[in-house]
Design a protein around this motif. Structure first.
Motif, mmCIF file in Angstrom:
data_model
loop_
_atom_site.group_PDB
_atom_site.id
_atom_site.type_symbol
_atom_site.label_atom_id
_atom_site.label_comp_id
_atom_site.label_asym_id
_atom_site.label_seq_id
_atom_site.Cartn_x
_atom_site.Cartn_y
_atom_site.Cartn_z
ATOM 1 N N GLN A 135 0.868 -1.111 -0.017
ATOM 2 C CA GLN A 135 -0.065 -0.097 -0.068
ATOM 3 C C GLN A 135 0.869 1.252 -0.064
ATOM 4 O OE1 GLN A 135 -2.276 -1.710 3.384
ATOM 5 N NE2 GLN A 135 -3.920 -0.876 2.243
ATOM 6 N N ASP A 141 -0.820 4.381 -0.805
ATOM 7 C CA ASP A 141 -2.287 4.555 -0.184
ATOM 8 C C ASP A 141 -3.014 3.553 -0.676
ATOM 9 O OD1 ASP A 141 -3.151 5.888 2.156
ATOM 10 O OD2 ASP A 141 -4.357 7.119 0.780
ATOM 11 N N TRP A 142 -2.839 2.752 -1.663
ATOM 12 C CA TRP A 142 -3.798 1.912 -2.144
ATOM 13 C C TRP A 142 -3.038 0.898 -2.495
ATOM 14 C CZ3 TRP A 142 -8.777 3.577 -2.389
ATOM 15 C CH2 TRP A 142 -8.846 4.974 -2.470
ATOM 16 N N HIS A 166 -1.943 -2.370 -3.895
ATOM 17 C CA HIS A 166 -1.502 -2.983 -5.416
ATOM 18 C C HIS A 166 -0.445 -3.979 -5.487
ATOM 19 C CE1 HIS A 166 -4.140 -0.281 -7.624
ATOM 20 N NE2 HIS A 166 -3.796 0.774 -6.852
ATOM 21 N N ASP A 176 -5.865 4.848 -8.043
ATOM 22 C CA ASP A 176 -6.882 4.837 -6.794
ATOM 23 C C ASP A 176 -7.893 4.054 -6.621
ATOM 24 O OD1 ASP A 176 -5.181 7.159 -6.556
ATOM 25 O OD2 ASP A 176 -6.672 8.640 -7.049
ATOM 26 N N TRP A 177 -7.349 2.543 -6.397
ATOM 27 C CA TRP A 177 -8.375 1.679 -6.044
ATOM 28 C C TRP A 177 -7.542 0.554 -5.649
ATOM 29 C CZ3 TRP A 177 -7.514 -2.987 -9.022
ATOM 30 C CH2 TRP A 177 -6.573 -2.708 -10.016
ATOM 31 N N ASN A 178 -8.254 -0.611 -5.025
ATOM 32 C CA ASN A 178 -7.513 -1.614 -4.297
ATOM 33 C C ASN A 178 -7.497 -2.924 -4.758
ATOM 34 O OD1 ASN A 178 -6.830 -0.189 -1.946
ATOM 35 N ND2 ASN A 178 -8.914 -0.259 -1.306
ATOM 36 N N HIS A 222 -13.453 -0.353 -5.360
ATOM 37 C CA HIS A 222 -13.147 1.152 -5.696
ATOM 38 C C HIS A 222 -12.966 1.678 -7.050
ATOM 39 C CE1 HIS A 222 -12.846 4.091 -2.252
ATOM 40 N NE2 HIS A 222 -12.427 2.994 -1.618
ATOM 41 N N ARG A 223 -13.088 0.642 -7.998
ATOM 42 C CA ARG A 223 -12.797 0.916 -9.543
ATOM 43 C C ARG A 223 -14.220 0.995 -10.373
ATOM 44 N NH1 ARG A 223 -10.562 -1.632 -14.024
ATOM 45 N NH2 ARG A 223 -8.794 -0.749 -14.705
ATOM 46 N N ARG A 261 -10.656 0.560 2.238
ATOM 47 C CA ARG A 261 -10.563 1.835 1.749
ATOM 48 C C ARG A 261 -8.956 2.128 1.334
ATOM 49 N NH1 ARG A 261 -15.194 4.728 3.025
ATOM 50 N NH2 ARG A 261 -14.520 6.282 1.789
ATOM 51 N N SER A 262 -8.611 3.375 1.536
ATOM 52 C CA SER A 262 -7.095 3.731 1.273
ATOM 53 C C SER A 262 -6.384 3.296 2.769
ATOM 54 C CB SER A 262 -6.926 5.293 1.212
ATOM 55 O OG SER A 262 -7.335 5.866 2.174
ATOM 56 N N LYS A 263 -4.992 3.130 2.733
ATOM 57 C CA LYS A 263 -4.291 2.789 3.909
ATOM 58 C C LYS A 263 -4.457 4.131 4.603
ATOM 59 C CE LYS A 263 -0.654 0.462 5.752
ATOM 60 N NZ LYS A 263 -0.638 1.408 7.005
#
Length: 783
Positions: A380, A383-384, A386, A405-407, A427-428, A590-592
């Motif tokens: 992460q 912040d996401w 991947h 900006d997705w996970n 999130h995509r 969600r985001s980290k």
């Protein structure tokens, strides 16, 4: 008009559900001069009406909402399809794209009834396994195998005895390992011959020990090599950790239960000394040339996650073993590779973070491509969540496999030949970040392909050969649709089921209302569900019950799949409450930065987001009474509900707190240290854990607080609640306490506890008299 932030709906059936969700009988959406709904008393009939909203009543009214495929060979599977009368067995041929009844149920029931000397219901056949050979069907019933053709059945023989659940079988199924007297043993499945594999295991220092303190199991923690020769495991060192003591309640002398239970104050947690055992040469143990690891993993509280030894990856030929060592505080993850024959270990790569490292959402997403000397690593760092490609020799990054900006949530399959990865992500695709979708991505080109296009939350079940997947999608408002798809491109093979909720709707079921609010920062979107009474009186406003589970490993709402009953939320709403649940900052998916929002301050519990959500909903809906807000939860939710009424006494007036871990210095080390950090004591005697200790706030209590705990809770020991009890007594505060004698951790929805919880909110928040000692189950099941 009240603003209902609802997702886009694409079908007429869904529109009907939305109408059902947001319509209030005898009430318009524009209300004025609201007065509090406060009946003098609730009757037995009121409670019975609420009881009929529980899952035991609602679940049977839904059919066709689940497929659990049992694959037979490479291209076929069977499953049980629920019907209003019971269930049917369905046979699916994936290669032909067909779905049909697996057999003539009337004929098979009649034929099988003759040979088993019993009368079997064709709509409720209890079959454990089945296979087809032309027109003949083989089924397993009560330990015997029968071959049936038409209405004639004959016994074939006894079914193979199932492997003991405490054994872990080799990939080829010929052998299994198990624990005995702190050592690891092996059994030949065909003959039952046993072989001892280790010899020096002793109490608190044994092999493959499945012990995290808060959970213990006889199942050994091992990972077989793909060639079924070697076993990766560890020697588990618990000699230096704290002890937990529980005593039974009974006539005569109580029974003492004593067990290992590491705490943040311990100088050492459980430690694991990694080994590889050659099952073809009993007694040959290769010890890894490294210091012991902390008993940690990158995806859960326990090194045994999801039913397997976590963070371990074998080369296909068994020549190499990769694993991740996690630091005690979860901030450092080191990928290592060892030679299982010599024990030589080398570090490949290391990731350090300021809070906590996770390698996926409830799963391990990293893997090693030994054939091409590559590592697929999850991070992460942007912040996401991947996937990244690293060099196995140097550890250096080569490229990002996914980005944006997705996970990436869970890697489900990696194909080294096609160089593709199948995974779930979020999130995509749409406006709800909690909807999971299924994708594949090329390792080399990063091209992402959506395999589950319909809007909703998708639950994926891959076939063993990863050529097909069963796709189940739904939303809280739209029931399940289930399809079989090709994994290569997501193409539809055949539809399997479409849930029928007609009986559910006819019973008076009411859907929850999805909503979106802003978090404490007035920027971040939060998502939740609201439950309202099926009948609301015009001009009245209703008290709020805020259900919460703060995580941080999960949230309050849970899956966004369709459910006819989520806990007892709608049942409680039927008693005259608005029930609200929202996933606050500090929870996953969600985001980290969203997930780590209150790292180091678990006393936060997401409460600022709960409160701002309720306030925003009250601005939208005149039927919400902000002067009467209650809160409840179990376990982490018990911790958070007590924190809520103590930290925000002007907002929360009533709290029901069940099995709370009120001070994580008294809870297992792994949990506390992951989210709060390692325990530090300062010169003035305070600690970095003081900000989460509920007993330190006992003097703030103004409202009504009901504490409950199981006296034999070996997950969250009862002393957590007794700390708060002692502090409340010292502060001379009134409170209520229920000790669920001889109960473990899961007493939350026992009838007595549920009834007392309902009574408490009815009495102290609604201001009404509940029926005396209501008994669940007296009205019996309904169709």
């Amino acid at each position: 008009m009240d603003r209902l932030n609802l997702p886009r709906i694409r079908s007429a059936a869904a529109l009907a559900l939305v109408a059902l969700a947001v319509s209030f009988p005898s009430q318009g959406t524009e209300l004025s001069a609201q007065t509090p709904w406060q009946p003098e008393a609730l009757t037995v009939q009121n409670y019975q009406r609420a009881e009929r909203m529980l899952g035991s009543f609602m679940q049977p009214r839904v059919t066709g909402n689940r497929v659990a495929p049992e694959w037979v060979g490479a291209g076929s599977f069977w499953y049980r399809s629920t019907t209003a009368e019971g269930w049917q067995f369905i046979w699916v041929d994936a290669t032909r794209g067909t779905r049909e009844l697996a057999f003539d149920h009337e004929a098979l029931a009649a034929g099988l009834s003759e040979v088993v000397s019993d009368t079997l219901n064709p709509n409720r056949l209890e079959l454990d396994e089945l296979s087809r050979d032309g027109s003949a069907v083989e089924v397993r019933y009560e330990g015997m195998v029968y071959r049936c053709s038409g209405g004639t059945c004959a016994a074939v023989g006894e079914a193979p005895e199932a492997l003991d659940r405490t054994h872990v079988a080799s990939p080829d199924g010929t052998r299994a390992v198990f624990r005995r007297d702190h050592n690891l043993w092996m059994v030949e499945v065909a003959t039952g011959a046993e072989t001892q594999l280790t010899f020096d295991g002793i109490e608190n220092y044994g092999y493959a020990t499945n012990d995290a303190g808060w959970t213990r199991s006889p199942v050994p923690v091992v990972r077989w090599s793909p060639d079924s020769r070697r076993v990766a495991t560890f020697r588990h060192d618990g000699r230096g950790v704290s002890q937990m003591y529980l005593v039974t309640t009974n006539v005569g002398a109580p029974e003492l239960q004593q067990f290992n239970y590491p705490l943040p104050e311990d100088s050492l947690p459980f430690m694991v000394e990694r080994v590889v055992i050659d099952t073809e040469n009993p007694g040959q143990i290769t010890r890894m040339e490294m210091e012991p690891d902390a008993h940690r993993s990158t995806n859960c509280d326990h090194i045994y996650c999801g039913g397997t030894f976590s963070d371990v990856d074998w080369a296909q030929d068994g020549s190499q073993l990769a694993f991740v060592s996690s630091s005690r505080d979860h901030r450092v993850a080191t990928l290592r590779v060892t030679d299982p024959a010599t024990g030589a270990v080398r570090d490949v790569l290391e990731e350090r973070v300021e809070t906590f490292f996770e390698s996926g959402y409830n799963t391990v997403n990293w893997s090693v491509l030994f054939g091409t000397d590559e590592v697929i690593w999850y991070s992460q760092r942007t912040d996401w969540g991947h996937l990244y490609l690293h060099d196995l020799e140097t550890g250096e990054p080569r490229r990002a496999i996914t980005e944006g900006d997705w996970n990436v949530l869970q890697v489900r399959h990696v194909d080294p030949e096609s160089r593709e990865i199948w995974f779930t992500g979020n999130h995509r695709e749409d406006d709800d970040p909690y909807h999971h979708y299924f994708y594949k991505v090329g390792i080399d080109n990063g091209e992402v392909t959506l395999l589950s296009p319909e809007r909703g939350h998708h639950e994926i079940q891959l076939s063993p050969d990863a050529r097909y997947f069963v796709d189940t999608w739904s939303t809280p408002l739209e029931p399940q649709k289930i399809a079989l798809r090709r994994a290569s491109d997501g193409a539809l093979v055949t539809m399997l089921e479409e849930a029928d909720i007609s009986r559910l709707i006819a019973s008076g079921w009411k859907a929850p209302i999805p909503f979106t609010t802003k978090a404490r920062d007035d920027v971040t979107d939060l998502y939740g569900l609201m439950y309202t009474p099926t009948e609301m009186v015009p001009g009245q406003k209703y008290p709020v019950v805020n259900y919460l589970y703060p995580g941080p490993q999960s949230g309050s709402v849970g899956s966004r799949s369709f459910s006819p009953a989520r806990r007892d939320h709608q049942a409680l709403a039927e008693l005259g409450f608005i029930v609200i649940e929202v996933d606050a900052m500090g929870t996953p998916q969600r985001s980290k930065s969203f997930h780590e929002a209150y790292y180091g301050n678990m006393g936060d519990n997401g409460l600022p987001d709960q409160i701002t959500t309720i306030r925003q909903l009250a601005e939208r809906h005149d039927f919400i009474d902000l002067d009467r807000v209650g809160i409840w939860g179990h376990s982490g939710g018990g911790f958070a509900s007590t924190a809520g009424i103590l930290q925000y006494p002007d907002f929360y007036k009533v709290a029901v707190s069940q099995a709370g871990n009120h001070d994580n210095r008294n809870y297992e080390d792994d949990w506390a240290e992951k989210w709060q950090g390692l325990l530090e004591e300062y010169e003035d005697g305070t600690t970095n854990y003081d900000n989460q200790a509920n007993q330190l706030l006992a003097g703030n209590l103004q409202g009504k607080l009901l504490l409950a705990h199981g006296t034999m809770d070996d997950n969250v020991p009862p002393y957590n609640t007794l700390l708060v009890v002692d502090a409340l007594i010292e502060a001379n505060r009134d409170f209520d306490l229920i000790l669920m004698t001889n109960r473990r951790h899961g007493f939350g929805n026992e009838p007595y506890m549920m009834r007392r919880r309902w009574d408490y909110f009815v009495t102290h928040l609604l201001g009404a008299e509940p029926p005396k000692e209501f008994v669940f189950g007296e009205q019996g099941p309904t169709n």
